[in-house]
Design an enzyme around this catalytic site. Sequence first.
Site, short mmCIF file in Angstrom:
data_model
loop_
_atom_site.label_atom_id
_atom_site.label_comp_id
_atom_site.label_asym_id
_atom_site.label_seq_id
_atom_site.Cartn_x
_atom_site.Cartn_y
_atom_site.Cartn_z
N LYS A 59 -3.94 12.07 -17.48
CA LYS A 59 -3.98 12.88 -18.69
C LYS A 59 -2.64 12.79 -19.44
O LYS A 59 -2.37 11.80 -20.08
CB LYS A 59 -4.36 14.32 -18.33
CG LYS A 59 -5.59 14.41 -17.42
CD LYS A 59 -6.89 14.13 -18.15
CE LYS A 59 -8.09 13.92 -17.24
NZ LYS A 59 -8.45 15.05 -16.38
N TYR A 64 -11.93 22.34 -11.77
CA TYR A 64 -12.47 21.08 -12.27
C TYR A 64 -13.72 20.71 -11.46
O TYR A 64 -13.66 20.67 -10.22
CB TYR A 64 -11.37 20.02 -12.10
CG TYR A 64 -11.67 18.62 -12.53
CD1 TYR A 64 -11.96 18.32 -13.85
CD2 TYR A 64 -11.61 17.57 -11.62
CE1 TYR A 64 -12.20 17.01 -14.24
CE2 TYR A 64 -11.84 16.26 -12.00
CZ TYR A 64 -12.15 16.00 -13.32
OH TYR A 64 -12.38 14.70 -13.70
N ASP A 85 -3.62 22.59 -9.04
CA ASP A 85 -3.90 21.49 -9.96
C ASP A 85 -3.18 21.85 -11.26
O ASP A 85 -3.62 22.72 -12.00
CB ASP A 85 -5.42 21.34 -10.17
CG ASP A 85 -5.76 20.11 -11.00
OD1 ASP A 85 -4.95 19.75 -11.89
OD2 ASP A 85 -6.83 19.52 -10.78
N ARG A 94 0.83 -1.22 0.00
CA ARG A 94 0.00 0.00 0.00
C ARG A 94 0.86 1.27 0.00
O ARG A 94 0.46 2.32 -0.50
CB ARG A 94 -0.97 0.00 1.19
CG ARG A 94 -1.81 1.25 1.25
CD ARG A 94 -3.15 1.11 2.00
NE ARG A 94 -3.21 0.09 2.99
CZ ARG A 94 -2.92 0.26 4.29
NH1 ARG A 94 -2.50 1.42 4.74
NH2 ARG A 94 -3.02 -0.76 5.13
C1 PLP Z 1 -9.21 14.87 -15.15
C2 PLP Z 1 -8.86 15.89 -14.14
C3 PLP Z 1 -8.78 15.55 -12.79
C4 PLP Z 1 -9.15 14.18 -12.28
O1 PLP Z 1 -8.34 13.18 -12.79
P1 PLP Z 1 -8.88 11.65 -12.81
O2 PLP Z 1 -7.63 10.88 -13.04
O3 PLP Z 1 -9.87 11.57 -13.92
O4 PLP Z 1 -9.49 11.39 -11.48
C5 PLP Z 1 -8.37 16.53 -11.91
N1 PLP Z 1 -8.08 17.77 -12.32
C6 PLP Z 1 -8.15 18.14 -13.61
C7 PLP Z 1 -7.81 19.52 -14.00
C8 PLP Z 1 -8.54 17.21 -14.56
O5 PLP Z 1 -8.65 17.58 -15.83
#
Ligand code: PLP
Length: 399
Positions: free
Chosen positions: A213, A116, A188, A63
Amino acid sequence: MSKRESYGAANLETRAAHAGRDPEAHHGAVNVPVYHASTITFPTVADLKDKQARRFDDVYYGRYGTPTTQALDRAVADLEGGHWCVSVGSGMAAVSCALMSVLKAGDHLLMVDSVYWPTRNFCDTLLRDMGVRTTYYDPLIGGGIRELIEAETKLVFTESPGSLTFETQDVRAIAEAAHAAGALVALDNTWASPILFRPFEHGVDLSIQAATKYIVGHSDAMLGTITMTDRALFERVKTVAGQVGHAVGSDEAYLGLRGLRTLPVRLRQQGETGLAVARWLQGRPEVARVLHPALPDDPGHALWKRDFTGACGLFGVLLKPGPSPKAVAAMLDGMSLFAMGFSWGGYESLILDTTTSITRTAGIWTHDGPSLRLHVGLEHPDDLIADLEAGFARLTAGA
Ligand SMILES: *Cc1c(COP(=O)(O)O)cnc(C)c1O
């Protein structure tokens, strides 16, 4: 870390090719192998105790990480310019884990209004129920954030450019105001990935990546990362991640590492193609505005130029009022290269109708027409433009 991993102040492309790797530790294999492990065994009681004491840095229990996930942590920390990274199972897990690590009942959070949407939803439901108050602020507030900081404000959360609407934030000015009041700053940083914005040079304390992403980059794995320069903050986040049970599968970590090797070159190409498509869209009669900070007439352009070293392939398009939802559907349903789907950051192009998805509570979002979000992949720009051109013909025919 072996001598092969110490590549000093090399450029980011070089670091992406080498970060987190240690062939000497793996029979010379170029890539860190996939370790499938939950139980880690110890030869002696003393060894077990020793590993337990060094659990933040060593392999101790699945973990807390395997050699594969820890290689990803080292690579992302290195690329983002931080010292430590905690990888978790998704970008949303990284967001919620970062928030829960620094906020407790009675605390106040300042959250950017262009965040987001699932992050907003987490704050408005689970975080609220845990006794944390959230105030949303205008993404363009800059140093004016100081007027919103209260005695209980422990964190200012930024996301730049904003989701769906792509406002560029003055992260440096926000960080200065937050730090003066004793609050931390989270970012973020998914749009920029670790390549296009240097979070820790702008005062960020916690940098979050939805590694799903651009880091993974091939639309085939979920991953999130939280990177920081402060050791105490790292231990706090790592502890919370363990407490709530976050764990990254080694297969996913391997895909993250594989994606990361080509991240700079993919981003360069997707940024360039994206800008070409954005410029073409600006010349279309159906388009009211293209939301892309690398366009000179974008309101965030000066800040983007000051702070970013490039653009990724994700941007927004505001269409002129007129087309019915049915006409927009006719445009999107018939696309041959731009697929419809959530997420982005892969090698393939995507398109999404965002007309009813933009949420504002600190300000007002005023646009009457439909809006789209485009993610430009590695296809040739001429082919993407032809696909969009045919789409506009369907939009006009269906209006
Ligand atoms: C997609 C996204 C997230 C979340 O990511 P996941 O892997 O889909 O949980 C968080 N912040 C931004 C800006 C995003 O585009």
